[in-house]
Design a protein around this motif. Sequence first.
Motif, PDB file in Angstrom:
ATOM      1  N   SER A  79      21.209 -55.555   1.624  1.00 33.73           N
ATOM      2  CA  SER A  79      19.786 -55.255   1.611  1.00 33.73           C
ATOM      3  C   SER A  79      19.216 -55.408   0.209  1.00 33.73           C
ATOM      4  N   ILE A  80      17.942 -55.739   0.154  1.00 38.21           N
ATOM      5  CA  ILE A  80      17.238 -55.735  -1.116  1.00 38.21           C
ATOM      6  C   ILE A  80      16.954 -54.292  -1.508  1.00 38.21           C
ATOM      7  N   SER A  81      16.593 -54.090  -2.762  1.00 32.59           N
ATOM      8  CA  SER A  81      16.099 -52.791  -3.227  1.00 32.59           C
ATOM      9  C   SER A  81      14.598 -52.924  -3.361  1.00 32.59           C
ATOM     10  N   ILE A  82      13.873 -51.926  -2.891  1.00 34.95           N
ATOM     11  CA  ILE A  82      12.414 -52.017  -2.940  1.00 34.95           C
ATOM     12  C   ILE A  82      11.798 -50.649  -3.198  1.00 34.95           C
ATOM     13  N   ILE A  83      10.785 -50.641  -4.057  1.00 42.09           N
ATOM     14  CA  ILE A  83       9.988 -49.441  -4.293  1.00 42.09           C
ATOM     15  C   ILE A  83       8.554 -49.804  -3.912  1.00 42.09           C
ATOM     16  N   PRO A  84       8.078 -49.320  -2.761  1.00 46.04           N
ATOM     17  CA  PRO A  84       6.696 -49.619  -2.372  1.00 46.04           C
ATOM     18  C   PRO A  84       5.744 -48.471  -2.705  1.00 46.04           C
ATOM     19  N   VAL A  85       4.536 -48.831  -3.100  1.00 42.16           N
ATOM     20  CA  VAL A  85       3.469 -47.859  -3.321  1.00 42.16           C
ATOM     21  C   VAL A  85       2.279 -48.336  -2.504  1.00 42.16           C
ATOM     22  N   LEU A  86       1.810 -47.517  -1.577  1.00 39.75           N
ATOM     23  CA  LEU A  86       0.683 -47.864  -0.714  1.00 39.75           C
ATOM     24  C   LEU A  86      -0.618 -47.455  -1.393  1.00 39.75           C
ATOM     25  N   TYR A  97       0.312 -52.887  -0.507  1.00 34.46           N
ATOM     26  CA  TYR A  97       1.499 -52.341  -1.148  1.00 34.46           C
ATOM     27  C   TYR A  97       1.710 -53.030  -2.488  1.00 34.46           C
ATOM     28  N   HIS A  98       2.047 -52.246  -3.507  1.00 34.54           N
ATOM     29  CA  HIS A  98       2.587 -52.759  -4.749  1.00 34.54           C
ATOM     30  C   HIS A  98       4.072 -52.452  -4.667  1.00 34.54           C
ATOM     31  N   CYS A  99       4.900 -53.472  -4.776  1.00 33.74           N
ATOM     32  CA  CYS A  99       6.346 -53.285  -4.614  1.00 33.74           C
ATOM     33  C   CYS A  99       7.112 -53.848  -5.798  1.00 33.74           C
ATOM     34  N   ALA A 100       8.129 -53.125  -6.221  1.00 34.18           N
ATOM     35  CA  ALA A 100       9.128 -53.645  -7.150  1.00 34.18           C
ATOM     36  C   ALA A 100      10.328 -54.009  -6.280  1.00 34.18           C
ATOM     37  N   LEU A 147       1.208 -51.886 -12.517  1.00 35.08           N
ATOM     38  CA  LEU A 147       1.740 -52.064 -11.168  1.00 35.08           C
ATOM     39  C   LEU A 147       1.912 -50.742 -10.434  1.00 35.08           C
ATOM     40  N   TYR A 148       2.251 -49.676 -11.150  1.00 34.82           N
ATOM     41  CA  TYR A 148       2.601 -48.420 -10.493  1.00 34.82           C
ATOM     42  C   TYR A 148       1.713 -47.285 -10.947  1.00 34.82           C
ATOM     43  N   ARG A 149       0.419 -47.433 -10.742  1.00 34.26           N
ATOM     44  CA  ARG A 149      -0.520 -46.367 -11.043  1.00 34.26           C
ATOM     45  C   ARG A 149      -0.417 -45.329  -9.931  1.00 34.26           C
ATOM     46  N   ILE A 150      -0.278 -44.101 -10.326  1.00 30.84           N
ATOM     47  CA  ILE A 150      -0.319 -43.016  -9.350  1.00 30.84           C
ATOM     48  C   ILE A 150      -1.651 -42.315  -9.591  1.00 30.84           C
ATOM     49  N   ASN A 151      -2.661 -42.688  -8.826  1.00 29.19           N
ATOM     50  CA  ASN A 151      -3.980 -42.107  -9.028  1.00 29.19           C
ATOM     51  C   ASN A 151      -4.516 -41.623  -7.687  1.00 29.19           C
ATOM     52  N   THR A 152      -5.793 -41.356  -7.626  1.00 29.47           N
ATOM     53  CA  THR A 152      -6.345 -40.788  -6.400  1.00 29.47           C
ATOM     54  C   THR A 152      -6.300 -41.763  -5.235  1.00 29.47           C
ATOM     55  N   SER A 153      -6.226 -43.062  -5.501  1.00 25.28           N
ATOM     56  CA  SER A 153      -6.199 -44.007  -4.384  1.00 25.28           C
ATOM     57  C   SER A 153      -4.779 -44.302  -3.909  1.00 25.28           C
ATOM     58  N   SER A 154      -3.754 -43.828  -4.610  1.00 25.38           N
ATOM     59  CA  SER A 154      -2.382 -44.036  -4.124  1.00 25.38           C
ATOM     60  C   SER A 154      -1.674 -42.695  -4.077  1.00 25.38           C
ATOM     61  N   GLN A 155      -1.733 -42.059  -2.934  1.00 24.56           N
ATOM     62  CA  GLN A 155      -1.138 -40.737  -2.775  1.00 24.56           C
ATOM     63  C   GLN A 155       0.310 -40.818  -2.313  1.00 24.56           C
ATOM     64  N   TYR A 156       0.739 -41.968  -1.813  1.00 22.51           N
ATOM     65  CA  TYR A 156       2.042 -42.056  -1.194  1.00 22.51           C
ATOM     66  C   TYR A 156       2.986 -42.878  -2.059  1.00 22.51           C
ATOM     67  N   LEU A 157       4.063 -42.275  -2.473  1.00 24.80           N
ATOM     68  CA  LEU A 157       5.135 -42.963  -3.173  1.00 24.80           C
ATOM     69  C   LEU A 157       6.407 -42.645  -2.395  1.00 24.80           C
ATOM     70  N   PHE A 158       7.006 -43.659  -1.783  1.00 20.19           N
ATOM     71  CA  PHE A 158       8.193 -43.409  -0.984  1.00 20.19           C
ATOM     72  C   PHE A 158       9.124 -44.593  -1.078  1.00 20.19           C
ATOM     73  N   PHE A 159      10.371 -44.395  -0.735  1.00 21.19           N
ATOM     74  CA  PHE A 159      11.388 -45.414  -0.862  1.00 21.19           C
ATOM     75  C   PHE A 159      11.829 -45.862   0.525  1.00 21.19           C
ATOM     76  N   THR A 160      12.122 -47.149   0.639  1.00 22.12           N
ATOM     77  CA  THR A 160      12.655 -47.685   1.883  1.00 22.12           C
ATOM     78  C   THR A 160      13.895 -48.513   1.553  1.00 22.12           C
ATOM     79  N   ALA A 161      14.442 -49.160   2.544  1.00 24.16           N
ATOM     80  CA  ALA A 161      15.651 -49.969   2.432  1.00 24.16           C
ATOM     81  C   ALA A 161      16.840 -49.031   2.271  1.00 24.16           C
ATOM     82  N   SER A 162      18.024 -49.605   2.196  1.00 21.69           N
ATOM     83  CA  SER A 162      19.213 -48.772   2.227  1.00 21.69           C
ATOM     84  C   SER A 162      19.447 -48.025   0.926  1.00 21.69           C
ATOM     85  N   ALA A 163      19.324 -48.694  -0.188  1.00 24.29           N
ATOM     86  CA  ALA A 163      19.569 -48.036  -1.466  1.00 24.29           C
ATOM     87  C   ALA A 163      18.596 -48.568  -2.494  1.00 24.29           C
ATOM     88  N   VAL A 164      18.189 -47.725  -3.389  1.00 20.45           N
ATOM     89  CA  VAL A 164      17.235 -48.142  -4.393  1.00 20.45           C
ATOM     90  C   VAL A 164      17.934 -48.913  -5.509  1.00 20.45           C
TER      91      VAL A 164
END
Length: 165
Positions: A79-86, A97-100, A147-164
Amino acid sequence: MTEDQRRIQKACIEWMVQHKDAFNYAVTLTLKSYRRLRNDRGQVVEQLSHFEAKRTLRYFVMRLNIALFGKAAKRFSRSISIIPVLEGHGADKRLHYHCAIGGLPENMSVDEIDAVVRDAWSKTPFGYDEIHFTCIFWPSIPSIISLYRINTSSQYLFFTASAVI
Protein backbone atom coordinates in the motif's frame (compact mmCIF):
# COMPACT_ATOMS: atom_id res chain seq x y z
CA MET A 1 -6.95 30.67 13.98
CA THR A 2 -7.46 29.42 17.52
CA GLU A 3 -4.71 28.27 19.86
CA ASP A 4 -5.76 24.62 19.44
CA GLN A 5 -5.56 24.93 15.66
CA ARG A 6 -2.08 26.46 15.89
CA ARG A 7 -0.98 23.63 18.19
CA ILE A 8 -2.35 21.01 15.78
CA GLN A 9 -0.71 22.76 12.82
CA LYS A 10 2.66 22.89 14.59
CA ALA A 11 2.45 19.22 15.66
CA CYS A 12 1.47 18.16 12.13
CA ILE A 13 4.38 20.04 10.55
CA GLU A 14 6.87 18.69 13.11
CA TRP A 15 5.65 15.13 12.50
CA MET A 16 5.92 15.59 8.73
CA VAL A 17 9.47 16.93 8.97
CA GLN A 18 10.44 13.91 11.10
CA HIS A 19 8.97 11.56 8.45
CA LYS A 20 10.01 13.56 5.41
CA ASP A 21 11.58 10.58 3.65
CA ALA A 22 8.25 8.73 3.68
CA PHE A 23 6.32 11.31 1.62
CA ASN A 24 7.63 12.42 -1.77
CA TYR A 25 4.55 13.77 -3.53
CA ALA A 26 1.71 16.18 -2.86
CA VAL A 27 -1.61 16.03 -4.67
CA THR A 28 -4.81 18.06 -4.48
CA LEU A 29 -7.91 16.04 -5.42
CA THR A 30 -11.13 17.95 -6.07
CA LEU A 31 -14.53 16.32 -5.59
CA LYS A 32 -17.75 16.81 -7.56
CA SER A 33 -20.54 18.31 -5.49
CA TYR A 34 -23.04 15.77 -6.85
CA ARG A 35 -23.37 12.89 -9.28
CA ARG A 36 -26.23 11.60 -11.39
CA LEU A 37 -27.29 7.96 -11.04
CA ARG A 38 -29.80 5.87 -12.93
CA ASN A 39 -32.03 3.44 -11.11
CA ASP A 40 -35.36 1.73 -11.77
CA ARG A 41 -37.22 5.02 -11.07
CA GLY A 42 -35.16 7.08 -13.49
CA GLN A 43 -32.36 9.51 -12.85
CA VAL A 44 -31.38 10.46 -9.28
CA VAL A 45 -29.00 13.18 -8.08
CA GLU A 46 -26.77 12.16 -5.16
CA GLN A 47 -25.24 15.04 -3.19
CA LEU A 48 -21.70 14.77 -1.84
CA SER A 49 -21.50 14.31 1.93
CA HIS A 50 -18.48 13.98 4.21
CA PHE A 51 -19.17 10.24 4.38
CA GLU A 52 -19.14 9.99 0.57
CA ALA A 53 -15.97 12.10 0.42
CA LYS A 54 -14.19 9.69 2.78
CA ARG A 55 -15.54 6.71 0.87
CA THR A 56 -14.35 8.21 -2.41
CA LEU A 57 -10.85 8.67 -0.98
CA ARG A 58 -10.75 5.05 0.26
CA TYR A 59 -11.82 3.86 -3.18
CA PHE A 60 -9.15 6.05 -4.79
CA VAL A 61 -6.43 4.61 -2.52
CA MET A 62 -7.59 1.07 -3.34
CA ARG A 63 -7.53 1.77 -7.11
CA LEU A 64 -4.13 3.47 -6.84
CA ASN A 65 -2.67 0.54 -4.88
CA ILE A 66 -3.89 -1.92 -7.50
CA ALA A 67 -2.57 0.24 -10.35
CA LEU A 68 0.85 0.61 -8.71
CA PHE A 69 1.38 -2.80 -7.10
CA GLY A 70 -0.96 -5.11 -9.03
CA LYS A 71 -2.07 -8.25 -7.21
CA ALA A 72 0.52 -7.66 -4.49
CA ALA A 73 -1.76 -4.89 -3.21
CA LYS A 74 -4.25 -7.52 -2.03
CA ARG A 75 -2.05 -10.58 -1.67
CA PHE A 76 0.77 -8.99 0.33
CA SER A 77 -1.03 -5.84 1.59
CA ARG A 78 1.28 -3.53 -0.40
CA SER A 79 0.00 0.00 0.00
CA ILE A 80 0.97 3.61 -0.47
CA SER A 81 1.26 5.92 2.52
CA ILE A 82 -1.14 8.84 2.46
CA ILE A 83 -2.03 11.77 4.70
CA PRO A 84 -5.28 13.38 3.49
CA VAL A 85 -6.70 16.68 4.70
CA LEU A 86 -10.28 17.50 3.63
CA GLU A 87 -10.93 21.18 2.92
CA GLY A 88 -13.65 23.33 1.43
CA HIS A 89 -16.68 22.62 3.62
CA GLY A 90 -18.58 25.66 4.76
CA ALA A 91 -17.02 27.76 2.01
CA ASP A 92 -17.94 28.59 -1.56
CA LYS A 93 -15.35 26.09 -2.78
CA ARG A 94 -15.67 22.48 -3.82
CA LEU A 95 -14.61 19.91 -1.27
CA HIS A 96 -11.06 18.83 -1.98
CA TYR A 97 -8.28 16.79 -0.42
CA HIS A 98 -4.70 17.90 0.08
CA CYS A 99 -2.67 14.70 0.32
CA ALA A 100 0.94 13.82 1.02
CA ILE A 101 1.74 10.51 -0.69
CA GLY A 102 4.67 8.17 -0.21
CA GLY A 103 5.63 4.54 -0.59
CA LEU A 104 5.35 4.64 -4.39
CA PRO A 105 7.48 2.38 -6.59
CA GLU A 106 10.92 3.92 -7.08
CA ASN A 107 11.23 2.72 -10.67
CA MET A 108 8.43 5.02 -11.92
CA SER A 109 9.00 8.54 -13.23
CA VAL A 110 7.07 11.54 -11.93
CA ASP A 111 5.06 11.71 -15.16
CA GLU A 112 4.09 8.03 -14.89
CA ILE A 113 2.99 8.47 -11.28
CA ASP A 114 1.03 11.59 -12.22
CA ALA A 115 -0.78 9.65 -14.97
CA VAL A 116 -1.60 6.75 -12.62
CA VAL A 117 -2.92 9.13 -9.93
CA ARG A 118 -5.11 10.97 -12.48
CA ASP A 119 -6.45 7.71 -13.88
CA ALA A 120 -7.28 6.29 -10.42
CA TRP A 121 -9.02 9.55 -9.37
CA SER A 122 -11.04 9.72 -12.61
CA LYS A 123 -12.52 6.28 -11.83
CA THR A 124 -13.93 7.33 -8.46
CA PRO A 125 -17.63 8.20 -8.16
CA PHE A 126 -17.12 11.83 -7.08
CA GLY A 127 -13.71 12.47 -8.67
CA TYR A 128 -13.58 15.84 -10.45
CA ASP A 129 -11.01 16.51 -13.19
CA GLU A 130 -9.21 19.24 -11.25
CA ILE A 131 -6.04 17.59 -9.89
CA HIS A 132 -2.76 19.23 -8.89
CA PHE A 133 0.22 16.88 -8.56
CA THR A 134 3.71 17.92 -7.47
CA CYS A 135 6.89 16.61 -5.89
CA ILE A 136 7.67 17.67 -2.32
CA PHE A 137 11.18 19.06 -2.03
CA TRP A 138 12.43 18.83 1.55
CA PRO A 139 13.15 20.70 3.74
CA SER A 140 10.91 23.31 2.12
CA ILE A 141 8.88 24.19 5.22
CA PRO A 142 6.84 26.98 3.54
CA SER A 143 5.50 24.49 1.00
CA ILE A 144 4.50 22.13 3.82
CA ILE A 145 2.65 24.91 5.60
CA SER A 146 0.79 25.89 2.43
CA LEU A 147 -0.18 22.27 1.79
CA TYR A 148 -1.25 21.41 5.33
CA ARG A 149 -3.02 24.42 6.77
CA ILE A 150 -5.18 23.51 9.71
CA ASN A 151 -7.63 26.40 9.78
CA THR A 152 -11.36 26.95 10.07
CA SER A 153 -12.03 25.48 6.62
CA SER A 154 -10.20 22.19 7.33
CA GLN A 155 -11.52 20.62 10.50
CA TYR A 156 -10.74 17.02 9.58
CA LEU A 157 -7.26 15.54 9.71
CA PHE A 158 -7.28 11.76 9.50
CA PHE A 159 -5.14 8.93 8.20
CA THR A 160 -6.05 6.20 5.76
CA ALA A 161 -4.28 3.27 4.08
CA SER A 162 -2.55 0.54 5.99
CA ALA A 163 0.40 2.38 7.47
CA VAL A 164 1.54 5.95 7.44
CA ILE A 165 5.25 5.08 7.33
